[in-house]
Design an enzyme around this catalytic site. Sequence first.
Site, PDB file in Angstrom:
ATOM      1  N   HIS A 128      76.769 -41.643  -3.731  1.00 48.86           N
ATOM      2  CA  HIS A 128      77.536 -40.804  -4.662  1.00 48.86           C
ATOM      3  C   HIS A 128      78.913 -41.426  -4.976  1.00 48.86           C
ATOM      4  CE1 HIS A 128      77.934 -36.367  -6.135  1.00 48.86           C
ATOM      5  NE2 HIS A 128      78.618 -37.193  -6.914  1.00 48.86           N
ATOM      6  N   ILE A 129      78.858 -42.611  -5.578  1.00 49.00           N
ATOM      7  CA  ILE A 129      80.097 -43.364  -5.824  1.00 49.00           C
ATOM      8  C   ILE A 129      80.325 -43.658  -7.307  1.00 49.00           C
ATOM      9  CG2 ILE A 129      80.249 -44.445  -3.537  1.00 49.00           C
ATOM     10  CD1 ILE A 129      78.975 -46.992  -4.851  1.00 49.00           C
TER      11      ILE A 129
ATOM     12  N   ARG B  27      70.534 -30.289 -24.424  1.00 50.80           N
ATOM     13  CA  ARG B  27      70.347 -28.888 -24.807  1.00 50.80           C
ATOM     14  C   ARG B  27      70.677 -28.698 -26.287  1.00 50.80           C
ATOM     15  NH1 ARG B  27      73.890 -25.917 -20.420  1.00 50.80           N
ATOM     16  NH2 ARG B  27      74.962 -27.851 -20.861  1.00 50.80           N
ATOM     17  N   THR B  28      71.815 -29.286 -26.708  1.00 55.98           N
ATOM     18  CA  THR B  28      72.168 -29.202 -28.125  1.00 55.98           C
ATOM     19  C   THR B  28      72.245 -30.619 -28.694  1.00 55.98           C
ATOM     20  OG1 THR B  28      74.434 -29.010 -27.354  1.00 55.98           O
ATOM     21  CG2 THR B  28      73.417 -27.006 -28.179  1.00 55.98           C
TER      22      THR B  28
ATOM     23  N   ARG C 273      79.775 -36.482 -22.414  1.00 61.53           N
ATOM     24  CA  ARG C 273      80.635 -37.669 -22.553  1.00 61.53           C
ATOM     25  C   ARG C 273      80.076 -38.887 -21.813  1.00 61.53           C
ATOM     26  NH1 ARG C 273      85.822 -33.936 -22.376  1.00 61.53           N
ATOM     27  NH2 ARG C 273      84.555 -32.985 -20.766  1.00 61.53           N
ATOM     28  N   ILE C 274      79.586 -38.666 -20.578  1.00 61.54           N
ATOM     29  CA  ILE C 274      79.112 -39.812 -19.787  1.00 61.54           C
ATOM     30  C   ILE C 274      77.807 -40.348 -20.386  1.00 61.54           C
ATOM     31  CG2 ILE C 274      78.360 -40.576 -17.493  1.00 61.54           C
ATOM     32  CD1 ILE C 274      80.226 -38.326 -16.346  1.00 61.54           C
TER      33      ILE C 274
ATOM     34  N   ILE D 225      72.489 -40.349 -11.883  1.00 67.47           N
ATOM     35  CA  ILE D 225      73.911 -40.333 -11.491  1.00 67.47           C
ATOM     36  C   ILE D 225      74.467 -38.925 -11.694  1.00 67.47           C
ATOM     37  CG2 ILE D 225      74.422 -42.767 -11.874  1.00 67.47           C
ATOM     38  CD1 ILE D 225      75.699 -41.843 -14.595  1.00 67.47           C
ATOM     39  N   ALA D 226      73.581 -37.940 -11.854  1.00 70.86           N
ATOM     40  CA  ALA D 226      74.040 -36.590 -12.197  1.00 70.86           C
ATOM     41  C   ALA D 226      74.302 -35.773 -10.930  1.00 70.86           C
ATOM     42  CB  ALA D 226      73.023 -35.929 -13.100  1.00 70.86           C
ATOM     43  N   ARG D 227      73.263 -35.200 -10.377  1.00 68.06           N
ATOM     44  CA  ARG D 227      73.371 -34.408  -9.153  1.00 68.06           C
ATOM     45  C   ARG D 227      72.041 -34.430  -8.434  1.00 68.06           C
ATOM     46  NH1 ARG D 227      78.033 -34.471  -9.176  1.00 68.06           N
ATOM     47  NH2 ARG D 227      79.554 -32.791  -9.083  1.00 68.06           N
TER      48      ARG D 227
ATOM     49  N   GLU E  66      72.370 -34.114   0.018  1.00 71.73           N
ATOM     50  CA  GLU E  66      73.229 -35.217   0.464  1.00 71.73           C
ATOM     51  C   GLU E  66      74.390 -34.680   1.311  1.00 71.73           C
ATOM     52  OE1 GLU E  66      74.223 -36.547  -3.617  1.00 71.73           O
ATOM     53  OE2 GLU E  66      76.305 -36.023  -3.159  1.00 71.73           O
TER      54      GLU E  66
HETATM   55  C1  GLV Z   1      81.102 -36.392  -9.314  1.00 72.19           C
HETATM   56  O1  GLV Z   1      79.957 -36.278  -8.994  1.00 72.19           O
HETATM   57  C2  GLV Z   1      81.790 -35.464 -10.152  1.00 72.19           C
HETATM   58  O2  GLV Z   1      81.210 -34.429 -10.523  1.00 72.19           O
HETATM   59  O3  GLV Z   1      82.952 -35.721 -10.485  1.00 72.19           O
END
Ligand code: GLV
Length: 328
Positions: free
Chosen positions: A287-288, A179-180, A157-158, A238-240, A269
């Site tokens: 991480h905002i 992946r798909t 979605r993001i 912005i993932a992880r 982090e």
């Molecule tokens: C933020 O990183 C979340 O996974 O919601």
Amino acid sequence: MTKPKILIARAVFMEVIARLEQHFDVESNPLDEVWSQAQLIARLQGKQGAFTTGGDRIDASVLAACPELKICANMAVGYNNFDLAAMTQAGVLATNAPAVLTETTADFGFALLMATARRITESEHYLRAGKWNKWSFDMFAGADIHGSTLGVLGMGRIGQGIARRGALGFGMNVIYHNRTRLDAALEAECKARYVSKDELLKTADHLVLVLPYSAASHHTIGAAELALMKPTATLVNIARGGIVDDVALAAALAGKRIAAAGLDVFEGEPAVHPDLLALSNVVLTPHIASATRPTRLAMANLAADNLLAFFSGQQPLTPLNSEVLAAR
Ligand code: GLV
């Protein structure tokens, strides 16, 4: 009737705590301490439910030490803090907080991309340091966004929200890898073209990472992948943390093998690798990406709704391991 006991592992909106207190015997964390695993286990004793955030690790050792626990409701869309297999095995329901943060997070991804490509923080630091004393033709010349090629790795979605912003708002040529593959209608809506991961890396002017973290996605972007990217490219995560090899990225940025990076997440982090801190061609945020008040409130309320539904015998809204419910 005695109320079920729940733990709210980190400080959260007072109104959400008040909502939960109407239905549960609540222990909260008003000082917002970051508990060690032993402290978390101690506080979970006798609790049937937990309201967790992405930093609260629920694994086999926590589950073994907390046999009364029945549900952990994460106030995050990502749930790599959960050992989902161990939770399922222990019969503990896991829920996350998807969808309510999509547009806010996509906005932030785009903001970070623009700040990175147009060197906004670097130039602000220069100005604040009193170094700006004349105009010059190439001062902080960055990369264009409009008309460039946006690569999205991870088209949930993001990722789709970022693709839409790029294609519809900035006239970008959008390519993605996932992946798909998305169905044709969704691809058309996002104006995004599916490519291989290698083509994505080689072709993108701006690459945004939005894929979930798991053992399989650890260091998806390392030295070899960075070497495939254009020397003029920007990378946004912005993932992880852990999806990017931060040491390899710092080396690529220092050696100008890519132009710049924008990072909202980091390996280990809240510690940030000193090699990244030393660089000027990286924009760093703590991480905002989902941090607007309405969105964070919606995420907290969704976690609370999951707890309320579960303990009232209704279907939780966003379960991650529904097999636990089936076995109830
Ligand atoms: C933020 O990183 C979340 O996974 O919601």
